[in-house]
Scaffold this motif. Structure first.
Motif, PDB file in Angstrom:
ATOM      1  N   GLY A 101       0.807  -1.202   0.000  1.00  0.00           N
ATOM      2  CA  GLY A 101       0.000   0.000   0.000  1.00  0.00           C
ATOM      3  C   GLY A 101       0.844   1.257   0.000  1.00  0.00           C
ATOM      4  N   VAL A 102       0.207   2.396  -0.244  1.00  0.00           N
ATOM      5  CA  VAL A 102       0.922   3.659  -0.387  1.00  0.00           C
ATOM      6  C   VAL A 102       1.599   4.074   0.905  1.00  0.00           C
ATOM      7  CG1 VAL A 102      -1.070   5.106   0.195  1.00  0.00           C
ATOM      8  CG2 VAL A 102       0.700   5.979  -1.368  1.00  0.00           C
ATOM      9  N   ASP A 220     -10.207  -9.200  12.007  1.00  0.00           N
ATOM     10  CA  ASP A 220     -11.480  -8.527  11.747  1.00  0.00           C
ATOM     11  C   ASP A 220     -11.286  -7.284  10.892  1.00  0.00           C
ATOM     12  OD1 ASP A 220     -14.308  -8.526  12.062  1.00  0.00           O
ATOM     13  OD2 ASP A 220     -14.134  -6.872  13.486  1.00  0.00           O
ATOM     14  N   LEU A 221     -10.176  -6.565  11.091  1.00  0.00           N
ATOM     15  CA  LEU A 221      -9.898  -5.403  10.247  1.00  0.00           C
ATOM     16  C   LEU A 221      -9.752  -5.801   8.786  1.00  0.00           C
ATOM     17  CD1 LEU A 221      -7.349  -3.373  12.396  1.00  0.00           C
ATOM     18  CD2 LEU A 221      -9.642  -2.677  11.760  1.00  0.00           C
ATOM     19  N   HIS A 222      -9.004  -6.863   8.539  1.00  0.00           N
ATOM     20  CA  HIS A 222      -8.807  -7.293   7.155  1.00  0.00           C
ATOM     21  C   HIS A 222     -10.091  -7.870   6.563  1.00  0.00           C
ATOM     22  CE1 HIS A 222      -4.584  -6.419   6.764  1.00  0.00           C
ATOM     23  NE2 HIS A 222      -4.356  -6.956   7.941  1.00  0.00           N
ATOM     24  N   LEU A 223     -10.903  -8.528   7.384  1.00  0.00           N
ATOM     25  CA  LEU A 223     -12.185  -9.021   6.908  1.00  0.00           C
ATOM     26  C   LEU A 223     -13.094  -7.869   6.510  1.00  0.00           C
ATOM     27  CD1 LEU A 223     -14.178 -11.340   6.442  1.00  0.00           C
ATOM     28  CD2 LEU A 223     -14.809 -11.181   8.865  1.00  0.00           C
ATOM     29  N   LEU A 224     -13.087  -6.814   7.296  1.00  0.00           N
ATOM     30  CA  LEU A 224     -13.912  -5.645   6.984  1.00  0.00           C
ATOM     31  C   LEU A 224     -13.546  -5.073   5.618  1.00  0.00           C
ATOM     32  CD1 LEU A 224     -14.833  -2.839   9.452  1.00  0.00           C
ATOM     33  CD2 LEU A 224     -13.947  -2.243   7.225  1.00  0.00           C
ATOM     34  N   VAL A 225     -12.249  -4.959   5.351  1.00  0.00           N
ATOM     35  CA  VAL A 225     -11.809  -4.428   4.055  1.00  0.00           C
ATOM     36  C   VAL A 225     -12.210  -5.368   2.924  1.00  0.00           C
ATOM     37  CG1 VAL A 225      -9.764  -3.902   2.668  1.00  0.00           C
ATOM     38  CG2 VAL A 225      -9.949  -3.045   5.007  1.00  0.00           C
ATOM     39  N   HIS A 263      -6.288  -4.492  -1.758  1.00  0.00           N
ATOM     40  CA  HIS A 263      -6.621  -4.673  -0.342  1.00  0.00           C
ATOM     41  C   HIS A 263      -5.784  -3.726   0.518  1.00  0.00           C
ATOM     42  CE1 HIS A 263      -7.650  -7.074   3.306  1.00  0.00           C
ATOM     43  NE2 HIS A 263      -6.453  -6.653   3.692  1.00  0.00           N
ATOM     44  N   ASP A 264      -4.476  -3.693   0.297  1.00  0.00           N
ATOM     45  CA  ASP A 264      -3.601  -2.866   1.127  1.00  0.00           C
ATOM     46  C   ASP A 264      -3.896  -1.383   0.949  1.00  0.00           C
ATOM     47  OD1 ASP A 264      -2.454  -5.203   1.954  1.00  0.00           O
ATOM     48  OD2 ASP A 264      -0.548  -4.932   0.900  1.00  0.00           O
TER      49      ASP A 264
END
Length: 459
Positions: A101-102, A220-225, A263-264
């Protein structure tokens, strides 16, 4: 903040023959080094390093880290290609932000990613978000009732996430997800801070309760995204927003960027941005409660600008005092209080030798409270940002959105919403802390109040 090449400022560099070893900070312990002090009282520890020199050596576990304590040298870090985004902070954040990611990329990939996201944050693009910011700011104030006790943590996250999602991801589904984000980020950022200052890698993989809680929150954070991206793909819609731009982006070879990069990038848009904006909103609410005289001045300014109608996005540029309240809150209580870089070559800072591969750390919190830069440095004084006084603040002594090509692209976006929210709340209510409220500082990778509970009193 590293890849712009500039001429160093006078006094920053020294001929190579005069380079010397920075002094070692006192108080280190075997194995832990200074990590225990960064856990016990990190803000005081970083602030007192200025008494030992412009550059000071620290020990974090087995690693030697160089701490920078002056505004000029933090500017040199930001603008010198000898330093890149890396080091303990970014390594600890990779579990959240990923490597594509950026926020964590360097070099050509970072430049390409900046080109992808920059149009969403151009100054001429911000007014299109105005109606959403207005709606959310007024909905916040309208949802509160006189005499009600407000949990400022959940309320601040809710509005920060909703504005980011509705403006940049065109999400209409964020109430429940904002609550999930609030709970998960509190756990994740606290755990990542521990991993940064006490880098005992294998211990963090043991099935201990704190590690399990951290891993659940991160998952959970990654699931939300993943849910956000999947819902957009399933909808078949292509609104003119940042998520559409990411889904259509091409890599250096002209091929669609990979799923992991998408995703990132969404993680980098939604989570750190929401965390920092929400933390700043919490501190602004604390300021309005602790300094009712400034809250009254904000209300008076809003009424003079609007003539009594609801404050609007188009009013933001004329709310100069309100803007200065926001800036002063960010000076004294910056959400991002610690940053790290890594030297890519043998180099120097302030006449001290910095070897290739060395990690450098500095604290915006300490820099922005330095009495050498600010008269009455601990006093909350919005008028210090009046033009005739702001010119006396040393360069780089306050860079809330960073500088160089690592400057946060969402600076105008963030300032607009923070000013609008402050104006809407101060116009509608006086705020008072209640029993059980704790506005002491919770230190993780970001700063926020421990548990800010405020009672609303109708104007």
């Amino acid at each position: 903040m590293t890849v712009e090449s500039v001429q160093p400022e006078a006094g920053v560099t020294t001929p190579a023959r005069e380079l010397r070893e920075p002094p070692l900070a006192g108080g280190g312990l075997p194995l832990l080094g200074h990590g225990w002090r960064l856990i016990r009282d990190p803000l005081a520890f970083m602030a007192q390093l200025r008494d030992h020199g412009d550059v000071v050596r620290l020990k974090l576990g087995p690693k030697t880290v160089y701490a920078v304590t002056t505004p000029a040298l933090t500017g040199a870090l930001a603008l010198n290609p000898d330093y890149k985004i890396d080091g303990p902070l970014w390594e600890s954040l990779e579990g959240l932000l990923g490597k594509e990611g950026v926020a964590t990329a360097n070099g050509p990939r970072h430049r390409r990613q900046r080109r992808t996201i920059q149009p969403a944050f151009r100054l001429d693009a911000i007014p299109a978000y105005g109606p959403i910011m207005e709606e959310e700011a007024h909905s916040l104030a309208e949802r509160w009732r006189p005499g009600e006790t407000i949990d400022c943590t959940s309320e601040s996250f809710r509005i920060a996430v909703r504005i980011a999602a509705r403006c940049l991801l065109r999400g209409q589904y964020m109430d429940e997800r904002a609550e999930r984000l609030c709970v998960a980020l509190a756990t994740v950022f606290q755990g990542m801070y521990r991993r940064m200052v006490v880098p005992l890698g294998p211990l963090y993989r043991l099935p201990l309760p704190a590690n399990r809680e951290f891993n659940r929150a991160l998952a959970d954070l990654h699931l939300l995204v993943d849910e956000i991206v999947a819902e957009r793909r399933a909808s078949g819609q292509r609104p003119d927003d940042l998520l559409t731009a990411l889904l259509a982006a091409k890599d250096e070879n002209g091929e669609p960027i990979g799923e992991q990069e998408i995703h990132d990038q969404v993680v980098a848009i939604l989570t750190p941005g929401s965390e920092t904006v929400a933390s700043t909103i919490m501190w602004l609410l604390q300021v309005l409660a602790e300094h009712p005289e400034h809250a009254d001045k904000v209300r008076a300014e809003v009424e003079s600008v609007t003539g009594g109608r609801p404050v609007a996005f188009d009013d933001v540029r004329r709310l100069r005092y309100t803007n200065n309240v926001v800036v002063e809150a960010m000076r004294l209580r910056p959400a991002v209080w610690i940053l790290t870089r890594r030297a890519v070559t043998d180099t120097e800072l302030g006449g001290y030798r910095i070897p290739a591969g060395a990690d450098i750390v500095y604290s915006p919190y300490a820099i922005q409270r330095d009495p050498r830069s600010y008269a009455n440095n601990l006093e909350f004084d919005p008028d210090r940002w009046l033009p005739e006084r702001a010119k006396d603040v040393p360069k780089y002594a306050h860079s809330p959105f960073s500088v160089g090509n690592r400057k946060c692209p969402s600076d105008h976006f963030s300032m607009s919403q923070l000013t609008l929210i402050t104006a809407a709340v101060a116009t509608a209510f006086r705020l008072e802390q209640v029993p059980g409220s704790d506005d002491t500082t919770r230190v993780g990778i970001t700063l926020r109040p421990q548990r800010l509970l405020l009672r609303t009193v109708a104007r």
